[in-house]
Design a protein around this motif. Structure first.
Motif, PDB file in Angstrom:
ATOM      1  N   GLY A  17       0.836  -1.203   0.000  1.00 30.52           N
ATOM      2  CA  GLY A  17       0.000   0.000   0.000  1.00 30.52           C
ATOM      3  C   GLY A  17       0.863   1.242   0.000  1.00 30.52           C
ATOM      4  O   GLY A  17       1.994   1.237  -0.514  1.00 30.52           O
ATOM      5  N   GLY A  18       0.342   2.302   0.607  1.00 27.62           N
ATOM      6  CA  GLY A  18       1.003   3.598   0.552  1.00 27.62           C
ATOM      7  C   GLY A  18       2.385   3.620   1.202  1.00 27.62           C
ATOM      8  O   GLY A  18       3.252   4.396   0.793  1.00 27.62           O
ATOM      9  N   ASP A  21       5.140   3.310  -1.320  1.00 31.23           N
ATOM     10  CA  ASP A  21       5.278   4.527  -2.129  1.00 31.23           C
ATOM     11  C   ASP A  21       6.021   5.610  -1.351  1.00 31.23           C
ATOM     12  O   ASP A  21       6.886   6.297  -1.877  1.00 31.23           O
ATOM     13  CB  ASP A  21       3.894   5.088  -2.506  1.00 31.23           C
ATOM     14  N   VAL A 307      -9.440   1.914  -6.224  1.00 36.17           N
ATOM     15  CA  VAL A 307      -8.227   1.092  -6.137  1.00 36.17           C
ATOM     16  C   VAL A 307      -7.801   1.117  -4.680  1.00 36.17           C
ATOM     17  O   VAL A 307      -7.588   2.192  -4.124  1.00 36.17           O
ATOM     18  CB  VAL A 307      -7.073   1.681  -6.991  1.00 36.17           C
ATOM     19  N   GLN A 313     -11.592  -0.297   6.890  1.00 35.72           N
ATOM     20  CA  GLN A 313     -11.063   1.077   6.933  1.00 35.72           C
ATOM     21  C   GLN A 313     -11.445   1.868   5.691  1.00 35.72           C
ATOM     22  O   GLN A 313     -11.741   3.063   5.758  1.00 35.72           O
ATOM     23  CB  GLN A 313      -9.530   1.047   7.055  1.00 35.72           C
ATOM     24  N   LYS A 314     -11.418   1.216   4.549  1.00 35.05           N
ATOM     25  CA  LYS A 314     -11.586   1.925   3.272  1.00 35.05           C
ATOM     26  C   LYS A 314     -13.049   2.158   2.920  1.00 35.05           C
ATOM     27  O   LYS A 314     -13.357   2.713   1.869  1.00 35.05           O
ATOM     28  CB  LYS A 314     -10.883   1.151   2.155  1.00 35.05           C
ATOM     29  N   THR A 338      -7.458  -6.064  -3.179  1.00 34.90           N
ATOM     30  CA  THR A 338      -7.484  -7.342  -2.477  1.00 34.90           C
ATOM     31  C   THR A 338      -7.738  -7.037  -1.012  1.00 34.90           C
ATOM     32  O   THR A 338      -7.545  -5.913  -0.565  1.00 34.90           O
ATOM     33  CB  THR A 338      -6.131  -8.073  -2.598  1.00 34.90           C
ATOM     34  N   ALA A 363      -7.046  -8.481  -7.438  1.00 35.76           N
ATOM     35  CA  ALA A 363      -5.624  -8.799  -7.626  1.00 35.76           C
ATOM     36  C   ALA A 363      -4.832  -7.535  -7.339  1.00 35.76           C
ATOM     37  O   ALA A 363      -5.422  -6.483  -7.120  1.00 35.76           O
ATOM     38  CB  ALA A 363      -5.384  -9.243  -9.067  1.00 35.76           C
ATOM     39  N   PHE A 364      -3.509  -7.662  -7.316  1.00 34.14           N
ATOM     40  CA  PHE A 364      -2.675  -6.461  -7.216  1.00 34.14           C
ATOM     41  C   PHE A 364      -2.082  -6.220  -8.594  1.00 34.14           C
ATOM     42  O   PHE A 364      -1.397  -7.073  -9.143  1.00 34.14           O
ATOM     43  CB  PHE A 364      -1.557  -6.651  -6.180  1.00 34.14           C
ATOM     44  N   ASP A 365      -2.397  -5.094  -9.199  1.00 32.46           N
ATOM     45  CA  ASP A 365      -1.965  -4.841 -10.574  1.00 32.46           C
ATOM     46  C   ASP A 365      -1.647  -3.353 -10.723  1.00 32.46           C
ATOM     47  O   ASP A 365      -2.530  -2.519 -10.905  1.00 32.46           O
ATOM     48  CB  ASP A 365      -3.084  -5.266 -11.538  1.00 32.46           C
ATOM     49  N   ALA A 369      -3.925  -0.201 -12.134  1.00 28.93           N
ATOM     50  CA  ALA A 369      -4.247   0.915 -11.224  1.00 28.93           C
ATOM     51  C   ALA A 369      -4.083   2.239 -11.964  1.00 28.93           C
ATOM     52  O   ALA A 369      -4.953   3.111 -11.907  1.00 28.93           O
ATOM     53  CB  ALA A 369      -3.348   0.871  -9.982  1.00 28.93           C
ATOM     54  N   MET A 381     -13.321   6.944  -2.491  1.00 29.75           N
ATOM     55  CA  MET A 381     -12.458   6.694  -1.330  1.00 29.75           C
ATOM     56  C   MET A 381     -13.217   7.087  -0.059  1.00 29.75           C
ATOM     57  O   MET A 381     -12.882   8.064   0.611  1.00 29.75           O
ATOM     58  CB  MET A 381     -11.169   7.499  -1.470  1.00 29.75           C
ATOM     59  N   LEU A 390      -2.906   8.182  -0.583  1.00 23.79           N
ATOM     60  CA  LEU A 390      -2.195   8.666  -1.769  1.00 23.79           C
ATOM     61  C   LEU A 390      -3.107   8.561  -2.987  1.00 23.79           C
ATOM     62  O   LEU A 390      -3.031   9.358  -3.911  1.00 23.79           O
ATOM     63  CB  LEU A 390      -0.946   7.813  -2.009  1.00 23.79           C
ATOM     64  N   SER A 391      -4.014   7.569  -2.932  1.00 25.32           N
ATOM     65  CA  SER A 391      -4.831   7.299  -4.115  1.00 25.32           C
ATOM     66  C   SER A 391      -5.626   8.526  -4.551  1.00 25.32           C
ATOM     67  O   SER A 391      -5.748   8.806  -5.738  1.00 25.32           O
ATOM     68  CB  SER A 391      -5.786   6.147  -3.832  1.00 25.32           C
TER      69      SER A 391
HETATM   70  P1  ADP Z   1      -3.012   2.523   2.066  1.00 22.10           P
HETATM   71  O1  ADP Z   1      -1.597   2.891   2.361  1.00 22.10           O
HETATM   72  O2  ADP Z   1      -3.926   2.638   3.244  1.00 22.10           O
HETATM   73  O3  ADP Z   1      -3.137   1.205   1.403  1.00 22.10           O
HETATM   74  P2  ADP Z   1      -2.919   4.732   0.145  1.00 22.10           P
HETATM   75  O4  ADP Z   1      -3.982   5.432  -0.624  1.00 22.10           O
HETATM   76  O5  ADP Z   1      -1.992   5.581   0.947  1.00 22.10           O
HETATM   77  O6  ADP Z   1      -3.610   3.604   1.037  1.00 22.10           O
HETATM   78  O7  ADP Z   1      -1.980   3.925  -0.861  1.00 22.10           O
HETATM   79  C1  ADP Z   1      -2.462   2.869  -1.608  1.00 22.10           C
HETATM   80  C2  ADP Z   1      -1.469   2.584  -2.719  1.00 22.10           C
HETATM   81  O8  ADP Z   1      -1.566   1.207  -3.068  1.00 22.10           O
HETATM   82  C3  ADP Z   1      -1.775   3.368  -3.979  1.00 22.10           C
HETATM   83  O9  ADP Z   1      -0.565   3.535  -4.696  1.00 22.10           O
HETATM   84  C4  ADP Z   1      -2.708   2.403  -4.727  1.00 22.10           C
HETATM   85  O10 ADP Z   1      -2.726   2.674  -6.107  1.00 22.10           O
HETATM   86  C5  ADP Z   1      -2.034   1.082  -4.397  1.00 22.10           C
HETATM   87  N1  ADP Z   1      -2.894  -0.114  -4.447  1.00 22.10           N
HETATM   88  C6  ADP Z   1      -3.723  -0.566  -3.479  1.00 22.10           C
HETATM   89  N2  ADP Z   1      -4.305  -1.716  -3.869  1.00 22.10           N
HETATM   90  C7  ADP Z   1      -3.845  -1.985  -5.105  1.00 22.10           C
HETATM   91  C8  ADP Z   1      -4.065  -3.042  -6.048  1.00 22.10           C
HETATM   92  N3  ADP Z   1      -4.895  -4.034  -5.777  1.00 22.10           N
HETATM   93  N4  ADP Z   1      -3.398  -3.010  -7.223  1.00 22.10           N
HETATM   94  C9  ADP Z   1      -2.549  -1.981  -7.495  1.00 22.10           C
HETATM   95  N5  ADP Z   1      -2.292  -0.961  -6.656  1.00 22.10           N
HETATM   96  C10 ADP Z   1      -2.927  -0.963  -5.474  1.00 22.10           C
END
Ligand code: ADP
Length: 486
Positions: A17-18, A21, A307, A313-314, A338, A363-365, A369, A381, A390-391
């Protein structure tokens, strides 16, 4: 300054997740500003060593570390490519040979052992590299032992080469709570684990609480969330008092967004690129996304993207009850994520009932995204709480107004469309009918092309540059050093 980041995630190759990043972008920005930054994280079994250029560091000998009463062999590796000014150290051990960054609940003791090993290895680096550090910067509960060991060594053994420690809380809900007897796994004396000023909380071993107590400075990732964690008992998850007790040493620093990676003008994942001035490519991205996922959503009906981790939480459960009704009204939904099985099943079922209006990709992709941020009309969101998020920042940059709850970092980054400076749609309570009302407002505004484009353009013009956040961290580091008298 010399900064050693200790993290279990780093984007793009070890990201959930974030957190991933943030560690990447913050490290790069600090390096760009002239700091000497290194990151140390576990060498997970699933990483493709060849593709990533991961190699053992010959100058660092194989070592052994004691955790959970056993001696484990470790070896430091380095990432040869793609680090952009930041050195990345990976700790190889049998404990990380499995695939997952996070283990599920049943593996609590192994999680603790992995944490102990990773952080002990991290603390060896300054000496091994002859690289005394100004700051050990630990991220989240999973790296807290780095801060606690350092305290212990300070009191007893020699722990040279570390100026001060900083803890960043990316999510207060994830505290790593264990039975107090598990202190043995960390190789900490029971007295230290049960000492109320450190790891003990409510008769248990609570890593995050120990980190808040042990770090020289603590922050979380937005000003509003920092305030909420102290003032709102629910968001504070039991630790409001502990955080408040840190006074000025606890603050909120809003994350930046990495616009090098998230930029519709030069995003290679997209069918077409676009910019604030030339928006035509966005319609092409929308059409391509619908084609890719077999959706048929009229151009004048809102296509909503989501995404994220599919967890309570979300606010995923605010979205699912609306799907039938809104799909019936011609709305489209693309959900990529996921998480909890009940949410994934509800989304898949809705996609089964409305195959041309709802797509659920569990899935994670990373590439998909990008295409969702670009191809959607709205980004959902509706989080119950959100440390930063961040999303929504990415969605804004891609001209996709976010629909968010007024909480944490969402409140700090999205302005409701009713304001002249509006960039999205903000609602108050975590209830489906409130989300629905926000979506209806968005639907109505979409019909007014001029007002809609203005809303999109204002969002695309928002910039949360990492340079601003990095300056906040420089200040935090300085205050941590001042607190230690260094
Ligand atoms: P958190 O840290 O709570 O997961 P954020 O919004 O800070 O939430 O960051 C989420 C990050 O993870 C973003 O870059 C989002 O695009 C990415 N992300 C989350 N789930 C997926 C997924 N299934 N596939 C691709 N990217 C994902």
């Amino acid at each position: 300054m010399r900064v050693l980041m200790v993290s279990v995630e780093i984007a793009p190759f070890a990201k959930v997740g974030g957190l991933g990043d943030v560690v990447t972008a913050l490290s790069r920005e600090l390096a760009r500003r002239g700091h000497d930054v290194r990151v140390v994280l576990p060498l997970y079994g699933h990483l493709d060593r060849k593709a990533l250029g991961i190699r053992p560091v010959k100058s660092l000998p194989p070592l052994s570390v004691r955790v959970e009463g056993r001696v484990h062999d470790i070896r430091f590796h380095a990432l040869a490519r793609g680090a952009r000014g930041v050195k990345i150290h990976l700790v190889e051990s049998d404990l990380f040979a499995g695939e997952d960054i996070y283990l599920d609940g049943e593996d609590a003791s192994k999680t603790l052992a992995r944490t102990a090993l990773h952080t002990q290895a991290a603390l060896m680096l300054p000496r091994l590299l002859d690289w005394p550090v100004d700051i050990i910067h630990a991220h989240d509960a999973t790296t807290v032992p780095a801060l606690v060991y350092r305290r212990q060594w300070w009191a007893g053994r020699e722990m040279p080469g570390i100026g001060a420690t900083v803890l960043t809380i990316h999510n207060l809900a994830h505290q790593e709570v264990h039975a107090s007897g598990d202190a043995a796994v960390l190789e900490l004396p029971a007295s230290l684990a049960s000492y109320p000023g450190l790891l003990e909380f409510g008769g248990k071993l609570n890593l995050l609480k120990g980190g808040i107590a042990a770090a020289d400075a603590v922050n979380t990732v937005s000003p509003t969330y920092a305030r909420e964690t102290v003032e709102d008992a629910e968001i504070g998850c039991g630790l409001s008092g502990v955080l408040a007790g840190r006074g000025e040493a606890y603050r909120g620093i809003l994350n930046g967004a990495d616009y090098g990676t998230w930029d519709p003008r030069r995003d290679r994942c997209l069918a077409a690129t676009y910019s604030v001035r030339k928006m035509a490519g966005k319609a092409a991205c929308r059409a391509a996304l619908c084609d890719e996922l077999g959706l048929d959503v009229a151009p004048n009906r809102p296509l909503c993207g989501l995404v994220g981790r599919l967890v309570e939480q979300k606010g995923v459960d605010l979205v699912t009850p609306l799907l039938d009704r809104l799909a019936g009204d011609g709305f489209g939904f693309v959900v990529l994520g996921t998480g909890e099985e009940r949410f994934m099943a509800a989304l898949r079922d809705a996609a089964g009932r409305h195959p041309d209006k709802v797509a659920a990709i569990t899935a994670f992709d990373e590439d998909l995204a990008h295409r969702i941020y670009a191809g959607s009309d709205l980004f959902l969101m509706p989080s119950r709480f959100e440390p930063c998020g961040l999303s929504q920042m990415y969605a804004l940059r891609y001209g996709t107004p976010p629909v968010v709850r007024r909480t944490g970092g969402l409140a700090d980054t999205v302005i409701d469309a009713t304001d002249a400076a509006g960039t999205g749609f903000v609602f108050e309570s975590a209830r489906p009918d409130e989300l629905l009302a926000a979506l209806r407002r968005a639907e109505a505004l979409m019909a007014d092309t001029k007002a809609w484009t203005a809303l999109q353009r204002r969002g695309m013009g928002c910039a949360w540059d990492w340079s601003v956040a990095a300056a906040g961290y420089e200040d935090l580091y300085a205050s941590a050093l001042a607190a230690t008298g260094s």
